[in-house]
Design a protein around this motif. Structure first.
Motif, PDB file in Angstrom:
ATOM      1  N   ALA A 100     -30.258 -18.530  47.666  1.00 23.75           N
ATOM      2  CA  ALA A 100     -30.172 -17.068  47.638  1.00 23.75           C
ATOM      3  C   ALA A 100     -29.804 -16.521  46.270  1.00 23.75           C
ATOM      4  CB  ALA A 100     -29.150 -16.590  48.683  1.00 23.75           C
ATOM      5  N   ASP A 101     -29.114 -17.314  45.457  1.00 24.21           N
ATOM      6  CA  ASP A 101     -28.726 -16.844  44.125  1.00 24.21           C
ATOM      7  C   ASP A 101     -28.866 -17.994  43.129  1.00 24.21           C
ATOM      8  OD1 ASP A 101     -26.523 -18.527  44.365  1.00 24.21           O
ATOM      9  OD2 ASP A 101     -25.122 -16.910  44.816  1.00 24.21           O
ATOM     10  N   ALA A 107     -27.765 -25.762  42.194  1.00 22.96           N
ATOM     11  CA  ALA A 107     -27.142 -26.837  42.968  1.00 22.96           C
ATOM     12  C   ALA A 107     -28.191 -27.585  43.796  1.00 22.96           C
ATOM     13  CB  ALA A 107     -26.047 -26.271  43.867  1.00 22.96           C
ATOM     14  N   GLU A 108     -29.098 -26.831  44.425  1.00 21.76           N
ATOM     15  CA  GLU A 108     -30.161 -27.459  45.218  1.00 21.76           C
ATOM     16  C   GLU A 108     -31.053 -28.319  44.333  1.00 21.76           C
ATOM     17  OE1 GLU A 108     -34.237 -26.209  47.584  1.00 21.76           O
ATOM     18  OE2 GLU A 108     -32.636 -24.713  47.433  1.00 21.76           O
ATOM     19  N   THR A 109     -31.394 -27.813  43.156  1.00 21.72           N
ATOM     20  CA  THR A 109     -32.245 -28.550  42.221  1.00 21.72           C
ATOM     21  C   THR A 109     -31.605 -29.861  41.799  1.00 21.72           C
ATOM     22  OG1 THR A 109     -33.350 -26.575  41.366  1.00 21.72           O
ATOM     23  CG2 THR A 109     -33.242 -28.474  39.898  1.00 21.72           C
ATOM     24  N   LEU A 110     -30.340 -29.812  41.418  1.00 19.51           N
ATOM     25  CA  LEU A 110     -29.670 -31.022  40.946  1.00 19.51           C
ATOM     26  C   LEU A 110     -29.470 -32.029  42.073  1.00 19.51           C
ATOM     27  CD1 LEU A 110     -27.089 -29.485  38.445  1.00 19.51           C
ATOM     28  CD2 LEU A 110     -29.299 -30.565  37.955  1.00 19.51           C
ATOM     29  N   LEU A 154     -32.490 -23.908  33.865  1.00 14.15           N
ATOM     30  CA  LEU A 154     -32.835 -22.508  33.602  1.00 14.15           C
ATOM     31  C   LEU A 154     -33.965 -22.039  34.509  1.00 14.15           C
ATOM     32  CD1 LEU A 154     -32.595 -22.349  29.706  1.00 14.15           C
ATOM     33  CD2 LEU A 154     -30.996 -21.404  31.363  1.00 14.15           C
ATOM     34  N   ASP A 155     -34.939 -22.911  34.756  1.00 10.84           N
ATOM     35  CA  ASP A 155     -36.016 -22.558  35.684  1.00 10.84           C
ATOM     36  C   ASP A 155     -35.473 -22.307  37.081  1.00 10.84           C
ATOM     37  OD1 ASP A 155     -38.082 -22.549  33.897  1.00 10.84           O
ATOM     38  OD2 ASP A 155     -39.262 -24.085  34.919  1.00 10.84           O
ATOM     39  N   ALA A 156     -34.522 -23.156  37.498  1.00 14.91           N
ATOM     40  CA  ALA A 156     -33.925 -22.983  38.822  1.00 14.91           C
ATOM     41  C   ALA A 156     -33.145 -21.678  38.909  1.00 14.91           C
ATOM     42  CB  ALA A 156     -33.011 -24.165  39.144  1.00 14.91           C
ATOM     43  N   MET A 157     -32.483 -21.296  37.824  1.00 13.44           N
ATOM     44  CA  MET A 157     -31.747 -20.033  37.816  1.00 13.44           C
ATOM     45  C   MET A 157     -32.694 -18.865  37.998  1.00 13.44           C
ATOM     46  SD  MET A 157     -29.038 -20.850  34.735  1.00 13.44           S
ATOM     47  CE  MET A 157     -28.716 -19.121  34.444  1.00 13.44           C
ATOM     48  N   GLY A 158     -33.814 -18.887  37.278  1.00 16.31           N
ATOM     49  CA  GLY A 158     -34.836 -17.863  37.436  1.00 16.31           C
ATOM     50  C   GLY A 158     -34.382 -16.456  37.131  1.00 16.31           C
ATOM     51  N   THR A 159     -33.546 -16.303  36.123  1.00 17.08           N
ATOM     52  CA  THR A 159     -32.993 -14.978  35.822  1.00 17.08           C
ATOM     53  C   THR A 159     -33.430 -14.449  34.460  1.00 17.08           C
ATOM     54  OG1 THR A 159     -30.986 -16.063  34.988  1.00 17.08           O
ATOM     55  CG2 THR A 159     -30.962 -15.301  37.278  1.00 17.08           C
TER      56      THR A 159
END
Length: 209
Positions: A100-101, A107-110, A154-159
């Motif tokens: 969701a954020d 965390a899911e990516t790692l 950074l890709d996982a953050m998507g911000t």
């Protein structure tokens, strides 16, 4: 002597090791065989199973040619880790995390990366040991591992463009991820504990807008 042979047998940087000259199609295919052979050997027997002579035989290249591509076993295994991270990055782009954020997505990516490594513990151990043993001679290769890890986070953050504060948080997350990987591989930490540690450190993202 062809241009390809001059590139392999001449002086200067090893192929694929800090060189500005792009590899030819044949050289790239040869490098791919070397990386695949190293991955197979590491998967079967870990760090000690990756010996340069065995890699050359497995890849079907001369030992001297192997050293032209990778000056040492450490350079070779760090390159294998780069290769694994690029593959992970491609997979994540095809199936991005659904948190969701940004903190949840990282965390899911790692944890997805950890589960992939869990399936190949000998390979994971070989790559991590190479990073630990790497000296200044392999600093460019180690820096590339860090760059790829940062890009994945950074890709996982998507911000969008990260702030300096978020980049600092990403560096701390990277350090925690590598430390957690080492403690898990050494049997001092469970996957459950790794998950707790990763989720805890990823909360730094929420305070670094």
């Amino acid at each position: 002597m062809t241009a390809e042979n001059r590139a392999e047998h001449g002086t200067g940087h090893a192929l694929g090791h800090g060189t500005a000259v792009p590899l030819t199609e044949r050289q790239e295919a040869r490098r791919r065989r070397i990386l695949d052979a190293s991955t197979r050997l590491a998967s079967r027997g870990g760090f000690d199973a990756v010996q340069m002579r065995e890699v050359a035989e497995e890849a079907g290249v001369a030992l001297g040619t192997l050293y032209r591509y990778f000056p040492s076993k450490i350079h070779l295994l760090v390159a294998v880790m780069q290769d694994q991270l690029r593959h992970l990055h491609t997979t994540l782009r095809k199936r991005p995390p659904a948190g969701a954020d940004p903190a949840e997505r990282v965390a899911e990516t790692l944890m997805r990366a950890f589960r992939a490594l869990q399936r190949e513990p000998q390979l994971a151990d070989a790559m991590v040991r190479a990073l630990i043993f790497a000296d200044r001679g392999a600093s460019a290769e180690v820096d590339e591992v860090s760059r790829l890890t940062t890009a994945i986070i950074l890709d996982a953050m998507g911000t969008g463009q990260p702030t300096p504060e978020r980049l600092s948080a990403v560096r701390v997350i990277e350090h925690t991820w590598h430390s957690a990987l080492i403690t898990w591989l050494s049997g001092r930490s469970s996957i459950a504990q790794v998950k707790i540690d990763i989720e805890t450190v990823c909360r730094l993202i929420r305070g670094s807008a």
